[in-house]
Design an enzyme around this catalytic site. Structure first.
Site, PDB file in Angstrom:
ATOM      1  N   ASP A 188       4.040  -6.529   4.100  1.00 33.69           N
ATOM      2  CA  ASP A 188       4.531  -5.870   2.872  1.00 33.69           C
ATOM      3  C   ASP A 188       5.377  -6.835   2.029  1.00 33.69           C
ATOM      4  O   ASP A 188       5.210  -6.919   0.812  1.00 33.69           O
ATOM      5  CB  ASP A 188       5.403  -4.647   3.216  1.00 33.69           C
ATOM      6  N   GLY A 212      15.518   2.051   2.125  1.00 33.70           N
ATOM      7  CA  GLY A 212      14.619   2.403   3.236  1.00 33.70           C
ATOM      8  C   GLY A 212      13.874   1.175   3.758  1.00 33.70           C
ATOM      9  O   GLY A 212      14.268   0.031   3.503  1.00 33.70           O
ATOM     10  N   LYS A 271       5.948   2.668  10.957  1.00 32.80           N
ATOM     11  CA  LYS A 271       6.074   1.203  10.919  1.00 32.80           C
ATOM     12  C   LYS A 271       7.112   0.673  11.923  1.00 32.80           C
ATOM     13  O   LYS A 271       6.929  -0.403  12.477  1.00 32.80           O
ATOM     14  CB  LYS A 271       6.424   0.735   9.502  1.00 32.80           C
TER      15      LYS A 271
HETATM   16  P1  NDP Z   1      12.072   5.472   3.112  1.00 32.41           P
HETATM   17  O1  NDP Z   1      11.981   6.924   3.361  1.00 32.41           O
HETATM   18  O2  NDP Z   1      12.309   4.540   4.260  1.00 32.41           O
HETATM   19  O3  NDP Z   1      13.288   5.209   2.041  1.00 32.41           O
HETATM   20  C1  NDP Z   1      13.385   5.915   0.863  1.00 32.41           C
HETATM   21  C2  NDP Z   1      14.629   5.454   0.069  1.00 32.41           C
HETATM   22  O4  NDP Z   1      14.590   6.105  -1.194  1.00 32.41           O
HETATM   23  C3  NDP Z   1      15.957   5.810   0.703  1.00 32.41           C
HETATM   24  O5  NDP Z   1      16.901   4.817   0.373  1.00 32.41           O
HETATM   25  C4  NDP Z   1      16.318   7.139   0.019  1.00 32.41           C
HETATM   26  O6  NDP Z   1      17.711   7.357  -0.085  1.00 32.41           O
HETATM   27  C5  NDP Z   1      15.757   6.898  -1.378  1.00 32.41           C
HETATM   28  N1  NDP Z   1      15.321   8.102  -2.064  1.00 32.41           N
HETATM   29  C6  NDP Z   1      14.350   8.976  -1.685  1.00 32.41           C
HETATM   30  N2  NDP Z   1      14.191   9.931  -2.616  1.00 32.41           N
HETATM   31  C7  NDP Z   1      15.068   9.657  -3.616  1.00 32.41           C
HETATM   32  C8  NDP Z   1      15.391  10.276  -4.853  1.00 32.41           C
HETATM   33  N3  NDP Z   1      14.741  11.388  -5.263  1.00 32.41           N
HETATM   34  N4  NDP Z   1      16.339   9.728  -5.628  1.00 32.41           N
HETATM   35  C9  NDP Z   1      16.993   8.609  -5.232  1.00 32.41           C
HETATM   36  N5  NDP Z   1      16.743   7.964  -4.063  1.00 32.41           N
HETATM   37  C10 NDP Z   1      15.795   8.497  -3.271  1.00 32.41           C
HETATM   38  O7  NDP Z   1      10.774   5.088   2.328  1.00 32.41           O
HETATM   39  P2  NDP Z   1      10.012   3.673   2.289  1.00 32.41           P
HETATM   40  O8  NDP Z   1      10.981   2.597   1.973  1.00 32.41           O
HETATM   41  O9  NDP Z   1       9.182   3.500   3.501  1.00 32.41           O
HETATM   42  O10 NDP Z   1       9.000   3.906   1.071  1.00 32.41           O
HETATM   43  C11 NDP Z   1       9.493   4.030  -0.248  1.00 32.41           C
HETATM   44  C12 NDP Z   1       8.351   4.069  -1.262  1.00 32.41           C
HETATM   45  O11 NDP Z   1       7.616   2.852  -1.205  1.00 32.41           O
HETATM   46  C13 NDP Z   1       7.330   5.193  -1.039  1.00 32.41           C
HETATM   47  O12 NDP Z   1       7.122   5.836  -2.262  1.00 32.41           O
HETATM   48  C14 NDP Z   1       6.081   4.446  -0.572  1.00 32.41           C
HETATM   49  O13 NDP Z   1       4.921   5.144  -0.957  1.00 32.41           O
HETATM   50  C15 NDP Z   1       6.225   3.134  -1.307  1.00 32.41           C
HETATM   51  N6  NDP Z   1       5.503   2.010  -0.676  1.00 32.41           N
HETATM   52  C16 NDP Z   1       4.631   1.273  -1.439  1.00 32.41           C
HETATM   53  C17 NDP Z   1       3.934   0.197  -0.880  1.00 32.41           C
HETATM   54  C18 NDP Z   1       2.972  -0.581  -1.730  1.00 32.41           C
HETATM   55  O14 NDP Z   1       2.182  -1.359  -1.168  1.00 32.41           O
HETATM   56  N7  NDP Z   1       3.003  -0.459  -3.016  1.00 32.41           N
HETATM   57  C19 NDP Z   1       4.107  -0.195   0.534  1.00 32.41           C
HETATM   58  C20 NDP Z   1       5.082   0.619   1.232  1.00 32.41           C
HETATM   59  C21 NDP Z   1       5.740   1.688   0.640  1.00 32.41           C
HETATM   60  P3  NDP Z   1      18.585   7.987   1.153  1.00 32.41           P
HETATM   61  O15 NDP Z   1      18.839   6.839   2.101  1.00 32.41           O
HETATM   62  O16 NDP Z   1      19.834   8.455   0.492  1.00 32.41           O
HETATM   63  O17 NDP Z   1      17.777   9.086   1.743  1.00 32.41           O
END
Ligand code: NDP
Length: 263
Positions: free
Chosen positions: A99, A122, A63
């Protein structure tokens, strides 16, 4: 015939082709929507043009690249820092992010909340935080680690340890991947229980599964939704951009909803 595609890695799980093709059929348009497994971000621009696409949806992890390669960038996409929709017209590409507005539409029936806590920092958190702040909601973003919090200079930020004494939030949103492939919560259970006890609404961006976060929201008797409604509405808004349509939201939404029910 106009061609569209969704790009991502992985991509086989994507529901976008079904959603868009069903809406194309319902509106009797001359178009086809495909999926494309892109492995290298550097090939995004080239692939768009080689496939002679009129537009594309871009999903994880491309993205940011989608925004970078576009000739013209919508203001919202620029502020969010990523694009999930590209339009190609006369060899020029235009980037949008649907989004955030898809999320707002999905929570339309969460009435009168003024404060929101977003768990995770994220790309999705950024889109949601931005559209909520823009609507006048007081937004706070909390994450397990500090690094990505620097991207949120327009709202309050915390690492989870520093959130404990907070006064509470009406809406709590999980944008982390915790619970997607495991049974974990985004932050420790005691903290989450304290936060949810003070909340009225909750939203989980993950869809297709009842996550531990949603189970806890249910225990606290919150009004909640999962990410399916957001997926649906980001698709409706992207479709309207693809075909330059106005006023067909319900028809497009119903066709996409029907496709989602079949998957
Ligand atoms: P990113 O990888 O950009 O960010 C993930 C975030 O989650 C980071 O802040 C990370 O922390 C944190 N994180 C990851 N794993 C864990 C964990 N086990 N425990 C606590 N914190 C955690 O991902 P995105 O923002 O792009 O996507 C996030 C979710 O959103 C995905 O599951 C995706 O499928 C979903 N999504 C859904 C959409 C919809 O239309 N419903 C559209 C877009 C996304 P850290 O910074 O410390 O690594």
């Amino acid at each position: 015939m106009k061609l569209f595609a969704v790009f991502g890695d992985p991509i086989m799980h994507s529901k976008s082709p079904r959603m868009h093709n069903n809406a194309i059929k319902a509106l009797n348009l001359n178009a086809l929507y495909l999926r494309y497994h892109l492995r290298d971000a550097c090939l995004l621009k080239q692939s768009l043009y080689e496939l002679k696409l009129s537009g594309a949806n871009i999903t994880l992890p491309f993205k940011e690249e989608a925004l970078k390669i576009a000739d013209f960038k919508d203001e919202l996409a620029l502020k969010i820092g990523s694009a999930n929709t590209l339009i190609i017209k006369e060899k020029q590409s235009y980037a949008y992010n649907t989004d955030g507005i898809g999320f707002l539409k999905a929570i339309e029936d969460f009435k009168d909340f003024k404060t929101a806590l977003i768990l995770g920092a994220g790309g999705t958190a950024k889109a949601l935080a931005f559209v909520l702040a823009n609507k006048g909601v007081k937004v706070c973003v909390a994450n397990r680690s500090q690094l990505r919090l620097k991207d949120f200079d327009f709202c309050e930020t915390y690492v989870y340890e520093d959130l404990r004494s907070n006064e509470g939030f009406e809406l709590v949103i999980n944008t982390t991947s915790a619970g997607l492939k495991d049974e974990s919560l985004p932050c420790d259970k005691e903290l989450l229980n304290t936060l949810l006890a003070k909340a009225s609404f909750a939203f989980e961006v993950i869809y297709g599964k009842k996550t531990p976060f949603l189970n806890l929201c249910e225990q606290h008797k919150l009004v909640y939704k999962d990410g399916l409604a957001m997926l649906l509405w980001q698709g409706v808004f992207a479709f309207k951009l693809f075909f330059e349509l106005e006023g067909k939201d319900i028809l497009i939404k119903e066709a996409m909803q029907e496709a989602l029910a079949l998957t």
